[in-house]
Design a protein around this motif. Sequence first.
Motif, PDB file in Angstrom:
ATOM      1  N   MET A  67       0.841  -1.199   0.000  1.00  0.00           N
ATOM      2  CA  MET A  67       0.000   0.000   0.000  1.00  0.00           C
ATOM      3  C   MET A  67       0.875   1.247   0.000  1.00  0.00           C
ATOM      4  SD  MET A  67      -3.254   0.564  -0.211  1.00  0.00           S
ATOM      5  CE  MET A  67      -3.114   2.106  -1.099  1.00  0.00           C
ATOM      6  N   GLU A  68       1.920   1.263   0.834  1.00  0.00           N
ATOM      7  CA  GLU A  68       2.806   2.426   0.819  1.00  0.00           C
ATOM      8  C   GLU A  68       3.538   2.523  -0.515  1.00  0.00           C
ATOM      9  OE1 GLU A  68       6.248   2.767   3.456  1.00  0.00           O
ATOM     10  OE2 GLU A  68       5.940   4.939   3.558  1.00  0.00           O
ATOM     11  N   GLY A  69       3.908   1.373  -1.077  1.00  0.00           N
ATOM     12  CA  GLY A  69       4.592   1.386  -2.370  1.00  0.00           C
ATOM     13  C   GLY A  69       3.748   2.059  -3.438  1.00  0.00           C
ATOM     14  N   ILE A  70       2.489   1.676  -3.517  1.00  0.00           N
ATOM     15  CA  ILE A  70       1.585   2.232  -4.535  1.00  0.00           C
ATOM     16  C   ILE A  70       1.380   3.727  -4.295  1.00  0.00           C
ATOM     17  CG2 ILE A  70      -0.793   2.181  -5.382  1.00  0.00           C
ATOM     18  CD1 ILE A  70      -0.736  -0.884  -4.664  1.00  0.00           C
ATOM     19  N   SER A  71       1.171   4.065  -3.027  1.00  0.00           N
ATOM     20  CA  SER A  71       0.936   5.465  -2.673  1.00  0.00           C
ATOM     21  C   SER A  71       2.166   6.325  -3.016  1.00  0.00           C
ATOM     22  CB  SER A  71       0.576   5.533  -1.191  1.00  0.00           C
ATOM     23  OG  SER A  71       0.513   6.844  -0.733  1.00  0.00           O
ATOM     24  N   LEU A  72       3.358   5.835  -2.692  1.00  0.00           N
ATOM     25  CA  LEU A  72       4.580   6.589  -3.001  1.00  0.00           C
ATOM     26  C   LEU A  72       4.790   6.691  -4.508  1.00  0.00           C
ATOM     27  CD1 LEU A  72       7.121   5.111  -0.407  1.00  0.00           C
ATOM     28  CD2 LEU A  72       6.074   7.387  -0.352  1.00  0.00           C
ATOM     29  N   ALA A  73       4.518   5.601  -5.210  1.00  0.00           N
ATOM     30  CA  ALA A  73       4.722   5.614  -6.665  1.00  0.00           C
ATOM     31  C   ALA A  73       3.797   6.642  -7.316  1.00  0.00           C
ATOM     32  CB  ALA A  73       4.480   4.228  -7.244  1.00  0.00           C
ATOM     33  N   LEU A  74       2.539   6.655  -6.878  1.00  0.00           N
ATOM     34  CA  LEU A  74       1.589   7.623  -7.433  1.00  0.00           C
ATOM     35  C   LEU A  74       2.022   9.047  -7.119  1.00  0.00           C
ATOM     36  CD1 LEU A  74      -1.826   5.867  -6.677  1.00  0.00           C
ATOM     37  CD2 LEU A  74      -0.887   6.395  -8.937  1.00  0.00           C
ATOM     38  N   ARG A  75       2.455   9.257  -5.867  1.00  0.00           N
ATOM     39  CA  ARG A  75       2.874  10.606  -5.488  1.00  0.00           C
ATOM     40  C   ARG A  75       4.074  11.060  -6.302  1.00  0.00           C
ATOM     41  NH1 ARG A  75       3.618  10.325   0.759  1.00  0.00           N
ATOM     42  NH2 ARG A  75       2.414   8.393   0.725  1.00  0.00           N
ATOM     43  N   THR A  76       4.945  10.105  -6.626  1.00  0.00           N
ATOM     44  CA  THR A  76       6.164  10.449  -7.359  1.00  0.00           C
ATOM     45  C   THR A  76       5.878  10.700  -8.838  1.00  0.00           C
ATOM     46  OG1 THR A  76       7.459   9.149  -5.819  1.00  0.00           O
ATOM     47  CG2 THR A  76       8.476   9.606  -7.942  1.00  0.00           C
ATOM     48  N   LEU A  77       4.957   9.912  -9.400  1.00  0.00           N
ATOM     49  CA  LEU A  77       4.715   9.996 -10.846  1.00  0.00           C
ATOM     50  C   LEU A  77       3.737  11.089 -11.238  1.00  0.00           C
ATOM     51  CD1 LEU A  77       4.285   6.209 -11.737  1.00  0.00           C
ATOM     52  CD2 LEU A  77       6.229   7.673 -12.330  1.00  0.00           C
ATOM     53  N   PRO A 113     -13.411  -4.710 -11.246  1.00  0.00           N
ATOM     54  CA  PRO A 113     -13.232  -4.190  -9.894  1.00  0.00           C
ATOM     55  C   PRO A 113     -11.750  -4.167  -9.498  1.00  0.00           C
ATOM     56  CG  PRO A 113     -13.902  -6.500  -9.821  1.00  0.00           C
ATOM     57  CD  PRO A 113     -13.916  -6.095 -11.254  1.00  0.00           C
ATOM     58  N   THR A 114     -11.442  -3.355  -8.497  1.00  0.00           N
ATOM     59  CA  THR A 114     -10.083  -3.372  -7.945  1.00  0.00           C
ATOM     60  C   THR A 114     -10.132  -3.066  -6.459  1.00  0.00           C
ATOM     61  OG1 THR A 114      -7.797  -2.750  -8.399  1.00  0.00           O
ATOM     62  CG2 THR A 114      -9.361  -0.943  -8.224  1.00  0.00           C
ATOM     63  N   TYR A 115      -9.017  -3.310  -5.782  1.00  0.00           N
ATOM     64  CA  TYR A 115      -8.934  -3.098  -4.337  1.00  0.00           C
ATOM     65  C   TYR A 115      -9.244  -1.640  -3.989  1.00  0.00           C
ATOM     66  CZ  TYR A 115      -6.823  -2.435   0.258  1.00  0.00           C
ATOM     67  OH  TYR A 115      -6.600  -2.084   1.568  1.00  0.00           O
ATOM     68  N   HIS A 116     -10.123  -1.462  -3.007  1.00  0.00           N
ATOM     69  CA  HIS A 116     -10.562  -0.089  -2.712  1.00  0.00           C
ATOM     70  C   HIS A 116      -9.433   0.793  -2.182  1.00  0.00           C
ATOM     71  CE1 HIS A 116     -10.840  -1.128   1.574  1.00  0.00           C
ATOM     72  NE2 HIS A 116     -11.484  -2.219   1.220  1.00  0.00           N
ATOM     73  N   GLY A 117      -8.395   0.198  -1.611  1.00  0.00           N
ATOM     74  CA  GLY A 117      -7.248   0.985  -1.153  1.00  0.00           C
ATOM     75  C   GLY A 117      -6.580   1.722  -2.303  1.00  0.00           C
ATOM     76  N   ILE A 118      -6.530   1.081  -3.460  1.00  0.00           N
ATOM     77  CA  ILE A 118      -5.952   1.744  -4.636  1.00  0.00           C
ATOM     78  C   ILE A 118      -6.812   2.945  -5.027  1.00  0.00           C
ATOM     79  CG2 ILE A 118      -5.488   1.447  -7.111  1.00  0.00           C
ATOM     80  CD1 ILE A 118      -4.696  -1.467  -6.483  1.00  0.00           C
ATOM     81  N   LEU A 119      -8.121   2.757  -5.012  1.00  0.00           N
ATOM     82  CA  LEU A 119      -9.028   3.868  -5.357  1.00  0.00           C
ATOM     83  C   LEU A 119      -8.878   5.016  -4.363  1.00  0.00           C
ATOM     84  CD1 LEU A 119     -12.202   1.761  -6.247  1.00  0.00           C
ATOM     85  CD2 LEU A 119     -10.552   2.805  -7.822  1.00  0.00           C
ATOM     86  N   GLN A 120      -8.725   4.667  -3.086  1.00  0.00           N
ATOM     87  CA  GLN A 120      -8.560   5.692  -2.054  1.00  0.00           C
ATOM     88  C   GLN A 120      -7.254   6.451  -2.244  1.00  0.00           C
ATOM     89  OE1 GLN A 120     -10.625   6.673   0.307  1.00  0.00           O
ATOM     90  NE2 GLN A 120     -12.181   5.160  -0.202  1.00  0.00           N
ATOM     91  N   ALA A 121      -6.182   5.716  -2.501  1.00  0.00           N
ATOM     92  CA  ALA A 121      -4.873   6.370  -2.662  1.00  0.00           C
ATOM     93  C   ALA A 121      -4.915   7.324  -3.852  1.00  0.00           C
ATOM     94  CB  ALA A 121      -3.790   5.312  -2.853  1.00  0.00           C
ATOM     95  N   VAL A 122      -5.569   6.898  -4.928  1.00  0.00           N
ATOM     96  CA  VAL A 122      -5.692   7.745  -6.119  1.00  0.00           C
ATOM     97  C   VAL A 122      -6.512   8.996  -5.793  1.00  0.00           C
ATOM     98  CG1 VAL A 122      -6.743   7.853  -8.410  1.00  0.00           C
ATOM     99  CG2 VAL A 122      -5.385   5.855  -7.762  1.00  0.00           C
ATOM    100  N   ALA A 123      -7.619   8.804  -5.080  1.00  0.00           N
ATOM    101  CA  ALA A 123      -8.491   9.937  -4.759  1.00  0.00           C
ATOM    102  C   ALA A 123      -7.801  10.912  -3.808  1.00  0.00           C
ATOM    103  CB  ALA A 123      -9.794   9.426  -4.133  1.00  0.00           C
ATOM    104  N   ALA A 124      -7.034  10.365  -2.852  1.00  0.00           N
ATOM    105  CA  ALA A 124      -6.369  11.232  -1.872  1.00  0.00           C
ATOM    106  C   ALA A 124      -5.378  12.167  -2.548  1.00  0.00           C
ATOM    107  CB  ALA A 124      -5.647  10.381  -0.832  1.00  0.00           C
ATOM    108  N   LEU A 125      -4.833  11.751  -3.682  1.00  0.00           N
ATOM    109  CA  LEU A 125      -3.869  12.586  -4.398  1.00  0.00           C
ATOM    110  C   LEU A 125      -4.546  13.467  -5.443  1.00  0.00           C
ATOM    111  CD1 LEU A 125      -1.100   9.882  -4.840  1.00  0.00           C
ATOM    112  CD2 LEU A 125      -1.055  11.838  -3.288  1.00  0.00           C
TER     113      LEU A 125
END
Lengths: 468, 468
Positions: A176-186, A198-210
Amino acid sequence: MLLYERLAGSLRGQIARGALRAGERLPSIRQLALGHGLSAATAVQACLQLEREGLVVARPRSGYYVRAAVPPPPAAKPPRRRVPGAVNNPALQEVLDMLARSDVLPLHSATPSPALLPQAALTAALSRSLRHHPAAVLDYAPPQGLPALRRQIARRYAQLGAAVSPDEIVITAGAMEGISLALRTLAEPGDVVLVETPTYHGILQAVAALRLKVLEVPNLPGQGIDVARLDQLLQQNRVRAAVLVPNFNNPLGSVTGDAAKQALLASCARHGTVVIEDDVYGDLAWSGERPSPLRRWDTRGNLISCGSFSKSLSPGLRLGWIAAGAWTDALVRAKYFSTVGAASLPQLAMAEYLQKHDLERHLRRLRRALADNAQRLHEAISRHWPAGTRASEPRGGLSLWLQLPEGGDGQMLFEAALEQGIGTSPGVLFSSRGDYGDCLRLSCGMPWDARLEQALKKLGQLAARQLA
Amino acid sequence: MLLYERLAGSLRGQIARGALRAGERLPSIRQLALGHGLSAATAVQACLQLEREGLVVARPRSGYYVRAAVPPPPAAKPPRRRVPGAVNNPALQEVLDMLARSDVLPLHSATPSPALLPQAALTAALSRSLRHHPAAVLDYAPPQGLPALRRQIARRYAQLGAAVSPDEIVITAGAMEGISLALRTLAEPGDVVLVETPTYHGILQAVAALRLKVLEVPNLPGQGIDVARLDQLLQQNRVRAAVLVPNFNNPLGSVTGDAAKQALLASCARHGTVVIEDDVYGDLAWSGERPSPLRRWDTRGNLISCGSFSKSLSPGLRLGWIAAGAWTDALVRAKYFSTVGAASLPQLAMAEYLQKHDLERHLRRLRRALADNAQRLHEAISRHWPAGTRASEPRGGLSLWLQLPEGGDGQMLFEAALEQGIGTSPGVLFSSRGDYGDCLRLSCGMPWDARLEQALKKLGQLAARQLA
């Protein structure tokens, strides 16, 4: 007709007539042999024949069981009905609250129960690290992570046919931190990111938070990512990154094949879309045939791969990684300025565990247990849930994905179950657009027991009540 | 004239003439008594007199030392010369690389050396948690953190006069994660955030990573945050949040007084600016008089307080917290969708440590050690560094802040020192606008030894070479 065929035919008949029902145990080999005046070897042959036909399943140290008529997989097309999607859904807060409760049966949690983890070996490794490196335990580890652990992860990639250098591994607090950091970096706010549905809701949340925009590509039951549609979407939209779960997608459990993996990497490279791979379930192929990580097929360096020990060894140690390629420096930086680095002790212990123990042996045991749990869940669902309930048939991972019959509501079922102390994940969380309102995700990470049997029965009753 | 006054006068003369030089040890009480034909009590009285005058300092179990002529504090006004600021400065990558090197003397790191931490008690707590809760160690802790640890943190706030409920504590991977999560929760890209100048470069990085705009309010040596200026800035700008370090600001070490704390809270509330308090150094008041957290004065719920165990108990366990008030749910959510939760074992152990041990006793020892280290650094600087070097005189925290004489360049000194295996933090990183190019931050977290003495001498030589 051979003797074993005669016995098999008799059992087949009992199953067809319902004298032996789905989930029921066959008489033991000894009983079959005695009852039919046959040798034990012949009785075994008969059971093996029925197993080949898919009528019974063997359970280690327990015997043969009548296989449930497996519910058909959920429909590929999402239902038309729409409710508020993942990000602002009030159920999300309830899911989070639930994670803090010890009085809820954790059928919501896509993690293996501690009973399935190599508890003795891991605690011994923690204890030894503590004894041998007390100062290092209390001091910072390097922001990128301990070199010894990074080497073990690179070695594992090599076993999977992917060339990854320890120098490009960044240790994280789970994928989860990996995905979040990668999104923040890219990505910059407003950029478009592609995810599966469908996909894991954590991914959707991380995307929305950014404050990123979401585009959804279907993940099809039994097939995986719809690569043709992905290519089309990338052609029509400027997409910065694609967060994909090609192996045992959460929640569907589908695997994207190797040819499709190569095609999607090529498509993304062509359109300048960086792929963020989430491969946390790859090691949990129930058959033991581990699907390859995208990284194995990457020839363009257009990929950030995220992995984790949370699904196979321990969620509580909070250790994952990024194979970060050209983004290594940027990701170390992002990591440092959000969480500084992973705790030292878990890293020391995990490096030691991987060095001293046979990970494959543990995985074999874990996979068998998960396959067995899933089979029990399938049986319980076909026995206790309303006719017309559909269930995914994954070959790996930690989840089953259920679709209720017409008129069923996953979110209401989630609420009703929670009141009964049973945790589930409502389907609506797995889409950014409010799809899957009639779906539910269940964990197969818990060893089967009477409490689970009861819970599945109760869930079936609650689901039936919705349709009445 | 009394006998002790005569002896004191003689010693005073030796110091004035340079016969006893800064940092040199006075003869022992026994030697003084024997040499001057006096009683030991009289010799002690003479030394106490010199100590009162500030000419000598006592070091436990070692004797009296001639106090260094302490360098004056750095100028309040930042120098005019500007170089690339913190965020895009290439030195940042070098600082991160340095953190992974064990061959660099860590004078850059504002953390206590493991030698100053309660190693035995903490490793015993870790070991006991491992033995008593092996399953919990491997399983997730609740996303908000373990209730037992949250209760201990709330209890600590109560000791400091602040009413904080365990229900509003969110456990984080150190204060850095707390600040990063708070900013992500409060601010949208493009929002303006107020920070101090100088301030910790991690805060500037976290702000920049979220694409927030920065406004700087001066933190004045010996005075702390310039509250009048803060009020003015908030009047002239729409500021979403202010990230402030009122206690032993990093790098300056200044403390903002209680009246100023109340004034700044009132000003922020008036202008709709949420305060994010970073209080990681508050416990490290060398005198033992702990300055109060902002939280103690908060009457409006307009505050998010971040704290950490990294500066007082262990950086390597990666544990901090947020006292999150009205933002608790939002912050738990942000935490869950970036790192899921803190590792279980460190939380179990820290809760046990805080329950069973006297934190104050450990802090007393740690504070004395830090004060002593800082004194030695001061002495070494005044002995070995070019005349005109200025140094902060903090009364707590883990850093000294140095300003080189006219013509000195902190970043060049940082580079030259790194080549010699000595880590420092270049001043330019502590401003978003490239101020403090002539400054440098040094850690006082390491117990003094010959290697440090040599390093300080070498740094002085390198600094002198710049001016030649």
